[in-house]
Structure formats: C-alpha cells, structure tokens
Design an enzyme around this catalytic site. Structure first.
Site, PDB file in Angstrom:
ATOM      1  CE1 TYR A 253      24.308 -26.739 -18.033  1.00 39.19           C
ATOM      2  CE2 TYR A 253      24.630 -25.401 -16.052  1.00 39.19           C
ATOM      3  CZ  TYR A 253      24.093 -26.398 -16.670  1.00 39.19           C
ATOM      4  OH  TYR A 253      23.847 -27.677 -15.793  1.00 39.19           O
TER       5      TYR A 253
ATOM      6  CE  LYS B  45      20.524 -26.125 -17.501  1.00 40.04           C
ATOM      7  NZ  LYS B  45      19.791 -27.350 -17.625  1.00 40.04           N
TER       8      LYS B  45
END
Length: 121
Positions: free
Chosen positions: A6, A10
């Site tokens: 994750y 980002k």
C-alpha cells in the site's frame, strides 16, 4: 506485507502525479495528488473479518475507525483540488494534499525527476 505494498502504491501515485503535472504544465490542466485520509468505511475491516473472531479482531475494527473522518468530509480535499478557483488562480500543480485541503510536502525523494521518469518508462 500488505501495508508495505500500500505504501509503495501511494509513493508511486505521488511520483506519477508530479510527472503528469510536469507534462501538462503549459496546459489549462491542474494535476495534484490527493490522499483522502482515513475514512470511516468498512474497508479497513476486511482483514479483521478474515480472522477468527476474538477480542483482538474487535479491537482492530474499533482502532481502524478511531480518528477517521466521515465519508462526506473525506470528499472535501478532492473537491477542493478539482473545483476551487484558488488552484487555478495560484497555479497549484504537482502538490500533495491531505484532509481537509491542506498542502503537505511529502518525502523529498518524490521530487526526483529521475524516479518520476522511471515510473513512466
């Protein structure tokens, strides 16, 4: 491992947004990067729901929503970047925003033109 992936996504999102903003700097297109923040939804409960029920899973579910903002408030930063005349008037491009419509300087590595270009190739 999921949080690491994750985080990488980002990081790539910021690099992509900055590279796109550079590519469109002479156009009337204002590209900025938005992190919606922690939103009160059930999405964060996915992993907890996959675990065997216990006091720990209940704590995880409650912890995931602590400090989270409402879905309505979670839309405000995106709306600001997409519709605010201030973005155009101040020529705000390639910036990173967090709730609620606050510009934040992310880690210095995302300013690397080399990394931004590697993402595109």
């Amino acid at each position: 491992m999921t949080k690491l992936r994750y985080g990488h996504s980002k990081y790539a999102n910021i690099l992509f947004g900055k590279a796109l903003a550079s590519r469109l700097e002479n156009e009337q297109v204002f590209v900025n990067i938005v992190h919606p923040g922690e939103i009160k939804t059930n999405m964060g409960n996915t992993h907890a729901n996959d675990m065997e029920p216990s006091i720990c899973t209940e704590i995880m579910k409650n912890f995931a929503s602590a400090g989270a903002i409402s879905v309505e408030d979670g839309t405000l930063t995106q709306l600001y970047c997409a519709t605010s005349p201030e973005v155009q008037n101040k020529n705000i491009r390639g910036k990173f925003f967090i709730p609620i419509a606050h510009e934040l300087d992310p880690m210095p590595e995302v300013e690397s033109k080399e990394l931004q270009e590697q993402l595109w190739t």
